[in-house]
Motif scaffolding. Structure first.
Motif, mmCIF file in Angstrom:
data_model
loop_
_atom_site.group_PDB
_atom_site.id
_atom_site.type_symbol
_atom_site.label_atom_id
_atom_site.label_comp_id
_atom_site.label_asym_id
_atom_site.label_seq_id
_atom_site.Cartn_x
_atom_site.Cartn_y
_atom_site.Cartn_z
ATOM 1 N N ILE A 313 116.589 -15.810 -4.663
ATOM 2 C CA ILE A 313 115.898 -14.728 -4.255
ATOM 3 C C ILE A 313 115.434 -14.903 -2.839
ATOM 4 N N GLY A 315 112.214 -14.622 -0.249
ATOM 5 C CA GLY A 315 110.871 -14.672 -0.511
ATOM 6 C C GLY A 315 110.427 -16.065 0.473
ATOM 7 N N LEU A 320 106.364 -19.903 -3.538
ATOM 8 C CA LEU A 320 106.964 -19.464 -4.788
ATOM 9 C C LEU A 320 106.686 -20.969 -5.675
ATOM 10 N N TRP A 345 114.742 -19.260 -15.481
ATOM 11 C CA TRP A 345 115.025 -18.309 -14.579
ATOM 12 C C TRP A 345 116.387 -17.610 -15.181
ATOM 13 N N GLN A 353 113.610 -12.890 -13.565
ATOM 14 C CA GLN A 353 112.432 -13.326 -14.198
ATOM 15 C C GLN A 353 112.457 -14.713 -14.204
ATOM 16 N N LEU A 400 102.371 -13.494 -5.834
ATOM 17 C CA LEU A 400 103.238 -12.515 -6.527
ATOM 18 C C LEU A 400 103.254 -10.973 -5.690
ATOM 19 N N HIS A 403 105.113 -10.960 -2.866
ATOM 20 C CA HIS A 403 106.621 -10.931 -3.033
ATOM 21 C C HIS A 403 106.979 -9.484 -4.128
ATOM 22 N N ARG A 404 106.090 -8.651 -4.222
ATOM 23 C CA ARG A 404 106.292 -7.516 -5.045
ATOM 24 C C ARG A 404 106.615 -7.820 -6.446
ATOM 25 N N ALA A 405 105.888 -8.883 -6.958
ATOM 26 C CA ALA A 405 106.475 -9.307 -8.446
ATOM 27 C C ALA A 405 105.135 -9.148 -9.109
ATOM 28 N N LYS A 422 107.988 -11.175 -13.220
ATOM 29 C CA LYS A 422 109.105 -10.070 -13.096
ATOM 30 C C LYS A 422 109.437 -9.718 -11.685
ATOM 31 N N PHE A 423 110.425 -10.016 -10.883
ATOM 32 C CA PHE A 423 110.826 -9.562 -9.592
ATOM 33 C C PHE A 423 111.614 -8.376 -9.677
ATOM 34 N N ALA A 427 114.908 -8.209 -4.935
ATOM 35 C CA ALA A 427 114.501 -9.415 -4.487
ATOM 36 C C ALA A 427 115.721 -10.451 -4.288
#
Ligand code: ADP
Length: 435
Positions: A313, A315, A320, A345, A353, A400, A403-405, A422-423, A427
């Protein structure tokens, strides 16, 4: 001066014209005929003036709707001057209405409430923000006393007390308002309301954070001071007890260090802007490291598995790693010996996810919604026993967010928990291959 001369020249010419007409008639018809002609001529002049006076009066009754009459002689000047005057007034009115529109727009877009109060504290005007803050309705409450509309004893006392150099901090309709009153003109006042609900909340969070952090640091410090006092006052302690004390002090030192490191991480994350980090994150490498860390932390007390089936992804790899490692170390710390932990993963319909599933102590439903609050812990002792700081999930939440998760927590008390990150599908690092 010019118009004065023009007026008299024109009037004299007209009178001379009538008099010379009468003189010519007198030459042929005698004095009586001359007098009658003069009288007649003056009467005509008089009625012409009366006629234009009447026209002027008709126009003055409705100057905006009716057209300015055309005139003759002196009246041309009068009407043209009136026309210029009317144009000037219309221009001023237009400019005034433009200015008023702009003023209203500015007042409407102000983030603060503005109320204009007339004498006797009656509501004369307010902007929509003031309507929201104080529960006014400008149309309905116009000319009402503001103290009758804003039903708050504090507000009433403040207005009546007239100590307007200090603002009023008012709790009103679920809001924290800062109210200021500025007198202007005779008996008129401007009331300004500022919504401080959010800044109050942040200030309270800051106070709570400082109180919690001080409390967390005080406990290990007290323990360390206790051992130091023992060492000072009991120099003959045997070596074994002394070593035990040193070890306990080292544990407390480690606890303070963890706490300070977590606080620094949190403050660093908070000071970063919320723009999305855009590095290529090599998930296989990152998860292998996290798996190795988990194995080391567990020291063969748990069965740990890793499954990687989603692509890389975009990021920030360091952030992370910190978030995932927090979730995995929690799973190890809150799972009894012999339990199992699954690190996954995977790719779901909505996006990639990260999943940590444990068969640990689980969490009662009433705690789940508060776990990401700073220093929130279900069982403080259990957390401390395993070197917890209560800041891990708050750090995870911040990372998160950048990272918009989303973090989804599912848990059954006594059975285990699943922490799922949840991404969004955006991403996924394009061209990445699952290894
Ligand atoms: P701590 O440092 O106390 O672990 P965290 O912010 O990481 O702080 O977690 C907050 C609380 O959430 C923990 O104190 C614990 O009560 C609970 N918690 C977190 N992860 C788990 C888990 N996997 N199983 C059970 N409880 C957990």
């Amino acid at each position: 001066m010019k118009s004065f001369i023009e007026f008299w020249v024109s009037a004299i010419i007209k009178i001379l014209f009538v008099l010379s007409g009468a003189a010519i008639v007198g030459l042929f018809g005698g004095v009586t005929a001359a007098l009658i002609t003069m009288l007649f001529g003056l009467l005509i002049l008089f009625f012409i003036q009366l006629f234009y006076l009447y026209k002027l009066q008709c126009w003055l009754e409705a100057p905006v709707r009716t057209r300015l009459p055309d005139g003759v002689g002196l009246w041309v000047g009068v009407f043209s001057r009136l026309y210029k005057l009317r144009r000037g007034i219309e221009k001023n009115r237009f400019e005034l209405s433009e200015w008023l529109t702009r003023f209203r727009q500015a007042m409407h877009s102000l983030p603060d409430g503005v109320v204009i109060m007339g004498s006797g504290l009656v509501l004369e005007w307010c902007n929509p923000v003031a309507e929201q803050h104080l529960g006014f309705n400008l149309k309905k409450d116009n000319n009402m006393r503001v103290t009758n509309v804003v039903r708050s004893p504090d507000f009433f006392d403040y207005i009546i007390g007239q100590k307007y150099d200090v603002p009023l901090h008012l709790s009103f309709r679920d809001r924290k308002l800062i109210v200021r009153i500025i007198p202007f003109e005779n008996n008129r006042q401007i009331l300004v309301t500022h919504d401080a609900t959010e800044s109050d909340r942040i200030e309270k969070m800051r106070r709570d954070f400082i109180a919690n952090a001080s409390h967390e640091l005080r406990t290990p410090l007290t323990v360390m001071n206790g051992f130091l006092e023992i060492a000072e006052h009991q120099p003959d302690l045997d070596q074994a007890t002394r070593m035990e004390h040193v070890q306990l002090m080292a544990e407390q030192g480690m606890r303070m260090q963890n706490l300070v490191e977590d606080m620094l991480t949190l403050s660093r994350l908070e000071s970063l802007d919320v723009t999305l980090p855009t590095d290529h994150v090599h998930m296989r490498d990152l998860l292998d490291k996290i798996y190795a860390e988990a194995m080391a932390l567990s020291a063969t007390r748990h069965t740990i598995s890793l499954e990687v089936s989603a692509p890389d992804i975009i990021g920030n790899a360091e952030e992370l790693r910190s978030a995932f490692s927090n979730l995995v170390s929690n799973a190890v710390r809150y799972t009894q010996v012999g339990g199992s932990i699954k690190i996954v993963w995977q790719m779901a319909k909505e996006g990639p996810q990260f999943l940590v599933q444990d068969t640990g102590i689980g969490i009662a439903p009433e705690h789940i919604g508060r776990l990401t609050e700073r220093f929130y812990r279900v069982d403080k002792n259990k957390s401390r026993e395993t070197q917890g700081t209560g800041l891990g999930l708050a750090i995870v939440k911040h990372i998160l967010l950048r990272h918009r998760a989303n973090l989804v927590i599912e848990s059954v008390l006594g059975r285990g928990s699943t922490f799922m990150v949840k991404f969004p599908s955006s991403a996924v690092y394009q061209d990445s291959v699952v290894s």
